[in-house]
Design an enzyme around this catalytic site. Sequence first.
Site, PDB file in Angstrom:
ATOM      1  NE  ARG A 196      -4.313   5.216  -4.953  1.00 17.00           N
ATOM      2  CZ  ARG A 196      -4.098   5.551  -3.709  1.00 17.00           C
ATOM      3  NH1 ARG A 196      -4.391   4.943  -2.484  1.00 17.00           N
ATOM      4  NH2 ARG A 196      -3.153   6.563  -3.652  1.00 17.00           N
ATOM      5  CG  PHE A 231      -1.836   1.143   1.122  1.00 11.20           C
ATOM      6  CD1 PHE A 231      -2.929   1.295   0.205  1.00 11.20           C
ATOM      7  CD2 PHE A 231      -1.920   2.029   1.905  1.00 11.20           C
ATOM      8  CE1 PHE A 231      -3.428   2.353   0.047  1.00 11.20           C
ATOM      9  CE2 PHE A 231      -2.648   3.338   2.023  1.00 11.20           C
ATOM     10  CZ  PHE A 231      -3.456   3.379   0.937  1.00 11.20           C
TER      11      PHE A 231
HETATM   12  N1  F0G Z   1      -3.196  -0.382   4.899  1.00 11.81           N
HETATM   13  C1  F0G Z   1      -4.180  -0.067   3.922  1.00 11.81           C
HETATM   14  C2  F0G Z   1      -4.436  -1.377   3.293  1.00 11.81           C
HETATM   15  C3  F0G Z   1      -4.827   1.086   3.543  1.00 11.81           C
HETATM   16  O1  F0G Z   1      -5.910   0.966   2.756  1.00 11.81           O
HETATM   17  C4  F0G Z   1      -4.618   2.102   4.249  1.00 11.81           C
HETATM   18  C5  F0G Z   1      -5.410   3.388   4.012  1.00 11.81           C
HETATM   19  C6  F0G Z   1      -3.676   2.317   5.374  1.00 11.81           C
HETATM   20  C7  F0G Z   1      -3.079   1.169   5.561  1.00 11.81           C
HETATM   21  C8  F0G Z   1      -3.189   3.673   5.917  1.00 11.81           C
HETATM   22  O2  F0G Z   1      -4.259   3.935   6.801  1.00 11.81           O
HETATM   23  O3  F0G Z   1      -4.842   6.104   5.882  1.00 11.81           O
HETATM   24  O4  F0G Z   1      -5.610   5.340   8.355  1.00 11.81           O
HETATM   25  O5  F0G Z   1      -3.116   5.879   7.676  1.00 11.81           O
HETATM   26  N2  F0G Z   1      -6.149   3.509   2.868  1.00 11.81           N
HETATM   27  C9  F0G Z   1      -6.798   4.667   2.669  1.00 11.81           C
HETATM   28  C10 F0G Z   1      -7.434   4.723   1.233  1.00 11.81           C
HETATM   29  C11 F0G Z   1      -6.237   6.037   2.675  1.00 11.81           C
HETATM   30  O6  F0G Z   1      -7.996   5.485   0.721  1.00 11.81           O
HETATM   31  O7  F0G Z   1      -7.616   3.426   0.752  1.00 11.81           O
HETATM   32  P1  F0G Z   1      -4.305   5.337   7.053  1.00 11.81           P
END
Ligand code: F0G
Length: 480
Positions: free
Chosen positions: A388, A131
């Site tokens: 993305r 990610f």
């Molecule tokens: N891991 C995954 C799989 C995520 O989807 C996200 C965040 C994070 C870690 C980080 O978490 O934003 O609370 O610091 N995903 C969001 C998205 C930003 O839009 O998919 P975070």
Amino acid sequence: MSIKLSSGKEIPIEMHKTRMVQKVRLSPVEERLKAIEEAGYNTFLLKTKDIFLDMLTDSGVNAMSDNQFAALMKVDDAYAGSMTFYELAEAVEDILGLKHVMNVHQGRAAEHLIAKVFAKPGDIVPTNYHFTTTKAHIELAGAAVLEIYMDEALKTKSTYLFKGNMDPQKLRNAIKKYGKDKIAFVRMELTANLLGGQPFSMENLKEIRRICTEHRIILVLDGSLICENAYLIRQREKGYGNKTVAEIVKEICSLGDLFYMSGRKNTCVRGGLIATNNQELFDKIKPWLPVYEGFFTYGGMSMREIGAMAVGMREMVDPDVAGCAVEQIKYFVKRLDETGVPVVTPPGGLACHLDAMKFLPHVPQSQYPAGALAAALYIVSGIRSMERGTISMDRDKEGKEVFADLELTRIALPRRVYTISHIEYAIDRINWLYKNRNLIKGLKFVSEPPVLRFFLGKLEALDNWEKDFSEAFKKELGDY
Ligand code: F0G
């Protein structure tokens, strides 16, 4: 859940009622055009006053339940030792089966601490897929991410049900190649966000667990979307149809050494946590918590959010909560797939993803097709989606462009926020886009930050394609 109508058609049905609403506005296309130009063709930089349906993300924008709102009001606000934190710890033990927990301000803060404590310069972190923020923190610690996905994972049109699986043989090969001491930890993400919210199977997780145990490597679970993954295991994996989402969630957690999550998704609040049954690992991280986040019993979160998180933790395994986005996504993807729009299949647990390389085959990756498609979608609908693809990758150390494996435009479904008529509208405007795809061209950067450039970077439309494009829309559909 989904329900079959007497016509035979299946629709997702909301298992909640709306008792508080927020007004939204659909601005005319001219205004939308101006807004996206001002935002540098970056949907992150739009203001919500210009957005009709905010499908940028499912993070921090979910609808909380009545019980969560009630919990906000009755928290025990204390710098240290708050009983609200212990309520959360109890919920974590009941739901995840994990005894030790610490809060952090959001998911990436957990990634920061885990990378800081366990990754050294020169280390490797194998993952089913990275990610953005995870990769940034692992690289800032001097280590590198190694993507170990199944070959099927990058096929956007597929019937493979678990595209989030890690390839066990490739993991074994990597351990052999780099040596187990160079592997900081193995990371499994539920559901793999950048692959299109694709789940992994329990069978695969068990296999990865066996390999990690054999080589005494730490297995880290990113459970930001654990409930959607569990819901999809229940629907798709043999032997799990009769288990509850709660049972599957617990089983998943029992297979990791360290668990972390962004609480902004499944628990519908703003925060995050790290949890484990391994005291030794926990004790290695704990001293750093007050340095970067806050004292042990709040970890950078407001106590109110921790109170709501404790409730959200218990509610998230309710199949009507775990499945509400999944069922909407299934409907969304199926309808677009039926009309030939290139979407990621099978549907995942996070969003409807358009495959921008197939949607805009005339736009090369160096001109950011997924970003262009997100901008075009906004212009014709007021819907905010997210790029993305290559914009979401940063340049390498030499400043060369790193092309993403996939160019996806992600239309996320926040939990319990949008209805089927919103989705119908989105489907209609995406179909219009597909018919008029030849009018969409690429983008180029005009201002580009050195790290996580997708957040703040600004771009412009090549050859001013937005002009003819918006004119074509107006001619056919008027202002809206
Ligand atoms: N891991 C995954 C799989 C995520 O989807 C996200 C965040 C994070 C870690 C980080 O978490 O934003 O609370 O610091 N995903 C969001 C998205 C930003 O839009 O998919 P975070």
